[in-house]
Every structure is written in C-alpha cells, then in structure tokens.
Design an enzyme around this catalytic site. Structure first.
Site, short mmCIF file in Angstrom:
data_model
loop_
_atom_site.label_atom_id
_atom_site.label_comp_id
_atom_site.label_asym_id
_atom_site.label_seq_id
_atom_site.Cartn_x
_atom_site.Cartn_y
_atom_site.Cartn_z
CE LYS A 143 -3.87 2.12 2.51
NZ LYS A 143 -4.83 1.97 3.62
CB SER A 168 -8.19 3.81 2.62
OG SER A 168 -7.32 3.20 3.57
CB SER A 228 -8.36 0.94 5.47
OG SER A 228 -9.06 2.15 5.38
N1 GLN Z 1 -13.15 4.54 6.29
C1 GLN Z 1 -12.47 4.86 7.50
C2 GLN Z 1 -12.01 6.30 7.46
O1 GLN Z 1 -12.24 6.90 6.49
C3 GLN Z 1 -11.33 3.94 7.74
C4 GLN Z 1 -10.14 4.23 6.93
C5 GLN Z 1 -8.95 3.39 7.31
O2 GLN Z 1 -9.09 2.34 7.95
N2 GLN Z 1 -7.78 3.87 6.94
O3 GLN Z 1 -11.45 6.81 8.35
#
Ligand code: GLN
Length: 488
Positions: A80, A155, A179
């Site tokens: 990532k 994400s 994410s």
């Molecule tokens: N969707 C969540 C957020 O926007 C989690 C994102 C993540 O785990 N990086 O914060």
C-alpha cells in the site's frame, strides 16, 4: 492448466523451492496480468517491474546454489502506498507527496525483503487512507474487479483489487477503521487487521496512530497466516509494539471449530444491514454451527456509539499528524511562495490536499480546540474505554465475535462521495475492532448478485489464532473463495 499468476503464495513457494518453476517465471507471469488488467482496474500507483525481475533472479540464484531461501521466496507482493519503501515513490495517493521518495524502508518492508519476497509496486488508496471507496485518490479511483462500475472498498482498495485480479500474490494494507477488511470484503479476498501493536508501524505514514495497524491481504487464509508470520513481532523502533516474539501462524490452520463459542451482537446486524448481507452472514454462522461451534445472540450496547467515537478520535489524530506537511521541509510546494509563512503554508496545503483530507483536518482541529476538547475529544476517549470494556466482558463468554464486515455490498462509483456522512456510515461494523485494538479478519462468505460479501471474525487481543482457525475452517468447508471475477 493453472497459470502461474493464479497460484496462491504458498503454492508458489512450494513450486519454486522444489525447482518446478523459477521465481522469475512467477513474477513475470504476475506482470503479464498487471499489463492486461491495470488499464481497467487501476490497482497500482507505481510499478517496479525491472527491480522485481532482478530480485526474482537473485532468489533463483540462491536456490540454484543450494542456499536457504526465506519464507516468501519469489512471491510477488504489492505494498500500500502509505508504507515507506526505500527509493520507491510513496505518495499516500496524495498530490502532497506526489514526488516523495523515502530514504528508508518501513519495518514490514524490510521483513518482506529479508524473507525473499519480491516487491512489485505500490497500490492505490484513498488519499492518506481517509475513505472507504478508494475514490479520493489523487491518481483516480480503483475499480472493483467484480463490477467495474462499483467501488473496491477502501482505503486499501488497490491492495484488495490486485489480489482479486491475480495482479499480486500478497499485498499489505493498513486498517485504521476498516481499511483492510472493507476492501477485502468488497473484492472477495482475505484481509486481517492484527491486534494493535502486533505489527510494527515504523515507516507507515500516520493517519491515526492509536487506531491503525498494517496487515496482510491474500487469496486465502493460509496465505494470510503465512504473511502475518513474516511481518508480525516486536520492533524496538515502534514504541507501541507489543513485546511478543514472532510466531508461526500457519500452525493455527486447523480445519476444526468444535467447541468454539460464537457471539453474534445484534448491533452488527441491525437496521441498515442489507438483507443479502444479513442472509449470507447467518448462513455462515449456521455453517460454523454445523461444523461444531455454538452461537448465541448477544448485545454490546456501546457499539451504537462506535462510529461517532471513531470519527472524532481519527480526525483529531489526523489533524495533528498532517500538520507536518507544510510544503517547506517536504511535500507539495506551490511555485510562487509569496507572502508570510502562514500564507505559504495555507496555499501549499489547500492545493496539496484533496477535499476529504482538508475536511478532516478542519473537523479534527475543531474537536481538539480549547473549549471543545472536553466536549468532543475527551468524551470520545471515555466512550472508547466503554467499548473496550464491553468487548472484554463479551469475551469472557465467547471465543470469537462474528458479524458482517460491511453493512451493504459494493456501491456505485460516485454514489456516496458527495455525501461524506453516508460514506462514514459504511464503517459501522469495522471501527469497533480498531477502537478496542482487537484482531479481526474478513473472509468471503457470499454474493449479492455478482457482488461479494465478507464475514468478519473478531477475537480478544493477541488471539489471531482464533480468527485464523475459524476463518480457515469456514473457507475449507465452503466454495466462496474459489470464485474469481471475470474481466475479459
Ligand atoms: N473509512 C475509515 C475512514 O475513512 C477507515 C479508513 C482506514 O481504515 N484507513 O477513516
């Protein structure tokens, strides 16, 4: 005949070690797939083909010379783009870091290299990991390989999509509030968020430090356990790293859930859960029951507050973490920096960050400001403790807690991005594991039409063994994991 790119990581390693195929052939095969599908899917921000082929040849040479090779010998791995890779651009899918080339490797990357894994590129993500759909990337959205008009989740959308399309054999994701698990669910792959502190965060570009973990994403549970064995374990460079020795997690791949006590909190299957999701999750629970587990419906009342608590804490931490991107020391810099420091700082950040990141910096700053700190941030910390205690109580009675990973199947690209609150709501089932620091895995458990559904399995801190064993048993006794998207 099975193509090399179709193999799982553990199958590949076996074939490479036995001399049946070379690491170079495997990595080349994966790149064939990348060249074919990348224009459609957009899983990657950066590819390092030449470097990857070179590394694969080194692995082959080691084998030819009879030297021992590492646990991930010759496996094509995607990372990532929030995780620092030495001499490879690391952007967090943000204009702010478009040209940032880290001078060092994150601890997890170092461990992959030591295990003879082959890094093939950096995957697309929501900007600074803020989102659940990979639509906020500065480099354009990643598409869901199961239906290109829908989101892959986020994400870590690129890290999930590349596994579903066989553009990588393993990938690293990060999970602050879901994410890893959300895109794993949406792309029908396996993703594990480890216990807080189990995997080093050294070299991870921080979004919300107290919540996030790096974790494995894979084609099946065996690969997930193997990859976790390589990346987990104490690291003195991360002050929050738990003092646990490394473990071989593949020893927990037992096809057996006899005696497992499963808790099913009603808060995970309540109002707002899509009926197909609800049906698939109940079918999965009944499958586990048939295999010897028992289940009981229960209630964790504090879960009703988890989403609000999560967003206050995550945004507060983000506003502080992202203050370092001033465009002066590094990061995006507007060409003409006229005016005083505050003007330049503000201009750089207005252009360098996308709308969602700016929104969160503003909201987080608000929650931390004098007069509001007690009302929002401090209160959220208190509720976080309640949530943690609620889980602790529940785990006296249950070995694992099960529910859906996502409340609804993948949605259309563009459908929710204009409505931030609607998008935040999609994290309702994932954020509590981060607030409580628990391990949680997502495994494929069904489809709504052609769109994947994931089962989430949580366990007490440091009980990754229970999540892996339950997920492995489920996988061995069902066929969801065998289905592949068709992109041709
Ligand atoms: N969707 C969540 C957020 O926007 C989690 C994102 C993540 O785990 N990086 O914060």
């Amino acid at each position: 005949m099975t193509k090399l790119y179709e193999l799982t990581a553990h199958q590949t390693i076996q074939k490479i070690r036995s001399g049946e195929v070379t690491a170079k052939e495997c990595v080349e095969s994966v790149f064939e797939q990348i060249h074919k599908y990348e224009p459609k899917v957009n899983s990657f921000v950066t590819l390092v083909e030449e470097q990857a082929i070179k590394k694969s040849k080194e692995v082959d040479q080691k084998i030819a010379q009879g030297k021992t090779v590492g646990q991930l010998a010759g496996v094509a791995i995607a990372v990532k783009d929030a995780i620092c890779t030495k001499n490879i651009t690391t952007t967090c899918s943000s204009r702010m870091l478009e040209n940032f080339v880290p001078p060092y490797d994150a601890e997890v990357v170092e461990r992959i290299k030591k295990a003879d894994g082959v890094i093939i590129g950096k995957t697309n993500m929501d900007e600074f990991a803020m989102g659940s759909s990979t639509e906020t990337s500065y480099f354009g959205p990643t598409k869901n390989p199961w239906d290109l008009s829908t989101v892959p989740g986020g994400s870590s959308g690129g890290s999930a999509a590349c596994i579903a399309t066989d553009e990588a054999m393993l990938s690293l994701g990060t999970d602050t509030g879901g994410s890893i698990r959300c895109p794993a669910s949406y792309c029908s792959v396996v993703g594990l968020k480890p216990t807080y502190g189990l995997v080093s965060r050294y070299g991870l570009i921080a979004y919300a430090n107290s919540l996030e973990q790096i974790g494995p994403m894979a084609k099946d549970v065996s690969d997930c356990a193997l990859f976790l064995s390589v990346i987990a374990g104490h690291d003195s460079k991360d002050g929050t790293s738990v003092n646990e020795p490394s473990k071989d997690y593949t020893q927990f791949l037992k096809n057996d859930v006899k005696g497992f006590r499963i808790g099913v909190p009603k808060e995970f299957l309540g109002e707002g859960t899509n009926p197909d999701v609800e049906k698939s999750v109940w079918n999965a629970i009944h499958k586990l029951e048939e295999l010897g587990a028992s289940y009981e419906e229960t209630s964790l009342p504090s879960l009703d507050y988890s989403l609000a608590t999560y967003y206050i804490i995550a945004m507060s931490e983000a506003s502080s973490n992202l203050a370092r991107f001033d465009g002066l020391r590094y990061g995006y810099r507007i060409e003409k920096d006229e005016g005083d420091w505050a003007t330049v700082y503000s201009k750089d950040r207005s252009k360098g960050f996308g709308a969602e990141v700016r929104r969160r910096i503003i909201l987080g700053t608000y929650a931390l400001s004098a007069g509001y700190y007690n009302k929002y941030y401090l209160k959220a910390l208190r509720v976080r403790t309640l949530i943690r205690n609620n889980f602790q109580e529940a785990f006296k009675k249950f070995d694992i807690i099960v529910g859906p990973t996502m409340p609804f199947p993948p949605f259309k690209i563009g459908e929710k991005i204009q409505d931030p609150l609607a998008l935040y709501m999609s994290d309702v089932d994932t954020v509590s594991a981060n607030l409580a620091g628990l391990p949680a895995i997502s495994v494929p458990c069904g489809f709504s039409g052609n769109l994947p559904i994931g089962l989430q399995i949580m366990a007490p801190p440091l009980r990754e063994d229970l999540t892996l064993q339950a997920a492995y048993t489920f996988e061995q006794n069902t066929a969801f994991n065998k289905q592949k998207p068709s992109l041709d």
